[in-house]
Write an enzyme that holds these catalytic residues in place. Structure first.
Site, mmCIF file in Angstrom:
data_model
loop_
_atom_site.group_PDB
_atom_site.id
_atom_site.type_symbol
_atom_site.label_atom_id
_atom_site.label_comp_id
_atom_site.label_asym_id
_atom_site.label_seq_id
_atom_site.Cartn_x
_atom_site.Cartn_y
_atom_site.Cartn_z
ATOM 1 C CG ASP A 137 16.396 2.844 -21.745
ATOM 2 O OD1 ASP A 137 15.413 3.386 -21.228
ATOM 3 O OD2 ASP A 137 17.471 3.441 -21.950
ATOM 4 C CD GLU A 154 17.807 -20.448 -28.450
ATOM 5 O OE1 GLU A 154 18.342 -20.830 -27.380
ATOM 6 O OE2 GLU A 154 18.421 -19.834 -29.334
HETATM 7 C C1 NOJ Z 1 14.402 6.101 -21.212
HETATM 8 C C2 NOJ Z 1 14.208 5.888 -19.750
HETATM 9 O O1 NOJ Z 1 12.859 5.626 -19.499
HETATM 10 C C3 NOJ Z 1 14.702 7.132 -19.071
HETATM 11 O O2 NOJ Z 1 14.366 7.153 -17.712
HETATM 12 C C4 NOJ Z 1 16.187 7.225 -19.278
HETATM 13 O O3 NOJ Z 1 16.660 8.461 -18.752
HETATM 14 C C5 NOJ Z 1 16.549 7.187 -20.777
HETATM 15 N N1 NOJ Z 1 15.821 6.175 -21.473
HETATM 16 C C6 NOJ Z 1 18.012 6.924 -20.960
HETATM 17 O O4 NOJ Z 1 18.309 5.608 -20.613
#
Ligand code: NOJ
Length: 540
Positions: free
Chosen positions: A204, A256
Site C-alpha cells: 500500500d 530466501e
Molecule cells: C490505498 C488503498 O488502496 C486505499 O484504499 C487506502 O485508503 C489508502 N491506500 C490508504 O491506506
C-alpha cells in the site's frame, strides 16, 4: 496448475475485498471462511491468484487500511486459523494468495501509536512516527502546509502541543521509515506471513514511505491513485529516492523463500519510466498500471499508454500489469457509461448525472477483452466478472469512506464500488450471506447480476470472463508479444502470438481481416463484422 518461480509474470490476479466478498456468519460483513467457501468459484473462473485486501485487526476507519496489529485477523473476519485454512485451501486448488501490507501508516489504535501518545516529546516511542512542533509563537500552526489525501491538513495536534503527520485519515499516523526499529519490524511482519505460506504482498502507498527531511511546504492536494506530475521534481512526500532501498531489503528477504513470492507496488507515480524504477530486478516484481486504468476510451491515447507501459517495463526486465477496476475507483462498467473523456469521478451519488448502464457494460466487456489480450499480468476486481456497476444512488447516510466526511461532503468517495457481491438472485442479501444483512446496501438491480443468473448462461459476462481466461491461458497470451496491426481513431488491432485482438471504438462496424476465425467476441458480431464498442479475438 504449475507452481513455478515466475508464475506472476503472466498471472491474472483477482482482488478480493474481504468485507464484501462473502459472509459466512450472517453479520452483514464478509469474512475469511466466506472467502474460503467461494474459492472453487474462483478456480472455475480461471484466475491464477487472489489478492486479499486487509483483514487485520483494525478499527476500520479506512476499511482496514488502518492496521492495529499486523500479525492478526480482525474478529469480524475470523482468526489466524481461518487465515491458515484459506491459504492452504487456495494452494490446494492451485491458486496463489497474496496479502496486503500497509507500511506507510498504522492505525492510531496500534500499540506503538498509543505508546507514542502517552510518551513525552523526543521519546523513542514518538520517534517511530513523524512528530514535530508546530509553527507560530505558540506552535499552534501545523509544521507545514501538507494536505491529507482525504482532505484537510495532514497534521493533527496532541494535547501536549506536538503535531503528528497523517497523509491519510487522522486515525492513520505515518510511520517514520528513517527509524531502524520500523524497518526491522516490517521485515519481521513479512517473515510472519511468508512463514504462513503467502505468495506475496501488495504494498500500500509504496511511493510514500520516505518524506523529504526538510518538510518543504507543498500545498497541492493528492488524489487517491492520482498520478504525480510527470515533469519536475516529485512532491516532498511522494516517490522519494529513499524508498527504493527499503524494497531492495524486502526483496532479499523474499528471495530466501521458495515458490516465487512477490511484491506488488501500489505507487501513484508517473511517467511509466519513473514507475518502472520500483520493478528493477532487485526491487519489486510488479507495479499497478494506474495510467492504463485512467485511460479514456479513445484508441490513440490507449495505444500510447500500452506502448509506454510495455517499453518502460521491458527496459528493466519487468512484466507489465493491466488493471481496470479496484476498491478505490468507480467500477469500469459505470465509468465507461459516461461521455468519453470525462474526468475521473470520486464517487457518484443519486443527484449526480447517472451513467448509461447498457453502454457502460458493453464497453466494459470490450475493454476487459482488450486488456486480457495484452501480454503481461492482469488484475481483476471482485464482481467485474459479473459486469457489476457502481452503486450510483446509495443514500449518503450509509457512506463509510473517510473521504466523504474529510472532504466536507464534496467527494462521495469509494463506497459505491465496495457493495457486497450478489451470488444468488433470489436469496436474502442476494446470497452474500445467510441473513439479509449487508454492511452497505445492495441496489435492487443486483438480482440480475447475481452469479447464479450468469453461470452456464451463454453470452453472460461471467461466461465471457471464463472463456477469455481459458483462451488467454491456452494461447499463452500473458507471455506473448504485442505487434500492432492498426491504431487509428476508430480501432485498435494487434497480434499477440497466434491471436489477433481487434477493438472497435468507432460507430461503424469494422471488417475482420479475410480468413479470420473468431475465437471470442465481447458481443455478437453483425454479419461477420465487428460492431461499435466490441472486442474480438480471432485467429488467422
Ligand atoms: C490505498 C488503498 O488502496 C486505499 O484504499 C487506502 O485508503 C489508502 N491506500 C490508504 O491506506
Amino acid at each position: 496448475m504449475p507452481r513455478t518461480e515466475h508464475w506472476w509474470r503472466d498471472a491474472v490476479i483477482y482482488q478480493v475485498y474481504p468485507r464484501s466478498f462473502a459472509d459466512s456468519d450472517g453479520d452483514g460483513m464478509g469474512d475469511l471462511p466466506g472467502i474460503t467457501g467461494r474459492l472453487p468459484y474462483l478456480r472455475e473462473l480461471g484466475i491464477d491468484a487472489v489478492w486479499l485486501s486487509p483483514f487485520y485487526p483494525s478499527p476500520q476507519h479506512d476499511a482496514g487500511y488502518d492496521v492495529a496489529d499486523y500479525r492478526g485477523v480482525d474478529p469480524r473476519f475470523g482468526d489466524l486459523g481461518d487465515a491458515d485454512k484459506l491459504i492452504t485451501e487456495a494452494h490446494h486448488l492451485g491458486l496463489k494468495l497474496i496479502v496486503d501490507l500497509v507500511p506507510n501508516h498504522t492505525s492510531s489504535e496500534h500499540e506503538w501509536f498509543r505508546a507514542a501518545v502517552s510518551a513525552p516529546k523526543g521519546s523513542p516511542e514518538r520517534a517511530r512516527y513523524i512528530f514535530h512542533d508546530g509553527k507560530g509563537p505558540d506552535g499552534s500552526e501545523p509544521p507545514n502546509s501538507w494536505q491529507s489525501v482525504f482532505g484537510g491538513s495532514a497534521w493533527e495536534r496532541l494535547p501536549d502541543g506536538q503535531w503528528y503527520l497523517h497523509l491519510f485519515d487522522v486515525t492513520q499516523p505515518d510511520l517514520n521509515w528513517d527509524n531502524p526499529e520500523v524497518r526491522a519490524e516490517f521485515v519481521d511482519i513479512l517473515r510472519f506471513w511468508l512463514d504462513r505460506g503467502v505468495d506475496g504482498f501488495r504494498v500500500d502507498v509504496a511511493h510514500g514511505l520516505i518524506k523529504d527531511k526538510d518538510l518543504t511546504d507543498w500545498t497541492s492536494t493528492s488524489q487517491i491513485l492520482g498520478g504525480l506530475e510527470p515533469a519536475g521534481p516529485p512532491p516532498p512526500m511522494w516517490d522519494q529516492e529513499g524508498v527504493h532501498e527499503i524494497y531492495q531489503q524486502w526483496r532479499s528477504v523474499l528471495d530466501e523463500y521458495d515458490g516465487g513470492r512477490i511484491l506488488v507496488a501500489e505507487a501513484w507515480v508517473q511517467p511509466a519510466s519513473r514507475l518502472a524504477r520500483y520493478v528493477r530486478p532487485d526491487e519489486m516484481h510488479q507495479a499497478f498500471n494506474f495510467p492504463y486504468l485512467d485511460a479514456p476510451w479513445t484508441p490513440p491515447r490507449l495505444a500510447e499508454i500500452i506502448d509506454e507501459s510495455l517499453a518502460a517495463n521491458d527496459a528493466v526486465g519487468a512484466t507489465t500489469t493491466w488493471v481496470l477496476s479496484n476498491h478505490d475507483v468507480v467500477r469500469h462498467a459505470t465509468r465507461l457509461g459516461y461521455p468519453v473523456g470525462q474526468a475521473r469521478m470520486h464517487g457518484i451519488g443519486a443527484e449526480d448525472p447517472q451513467p448509461d448502464t447498457a453502454l457502460g457494460l458493453r464497453r466494459a466487456r470490450a475493454a476487459t477483452l482488450l486488456m486480457l489480450g495484452l501480454p503481461g499480468s492482469a488484475y481483476l476486481y471482485q464482481g467485474e466478472e459479473l459486469g457489476l456497476p457502481e452503486h450510483t444512488t446509495m443514500p449518503d447516510e450509509f457512506r463509510e469512506d473517510p473521504a466523504w466526511e474529510r472532504s466536507g461532503h464534496t467527494e462521495r468517495g469509494r463506497d459505491g464500488c465496495r457493495v457486497p457481491l450478489p451470488w444468488e438472485a433470489d436469496a436474502p442479501s442476494y446470497g452474500f450471506g445467510p441473513s439479509d444483512r449487508s454492511w452497505l446496501p445492495q441496489p435492487p438491480v443486483w438480482a440480475e447480476y447475481a452469479a447464479d443468473r450468469q453461470q452456464g448462461v451463454p453470452g453472460s459476462t461471467w461466461e465471457l470472463y471464463r472463456a477469455a481466461l481459458a483462451t488467454r491461458r491456452s494461447h499463452h497470451l500473458g507471455g506473448g508479444t504485442l505487434v500492432w496491426e492498426r491504431k487509428d481513431e476508430n480501432a485498435l488491432m494487434f497480434r499477440n502470438g497466434d491471436v489477433l485482438v481487434l477493438t472497435n471504438f468507432g460507430v461503424e462496424a469494422v471488417e475482420l481481416p479475410a480468413g479470420a476465425t473468431v475465437l471470442l467476441s465481447s458481443e455478437p458480431l453483425d454479419d461477420g463484422r465487428v460492431p461499435a464498442d466490441v472486442t474480438v479475438w480471432a485467429m488467422l
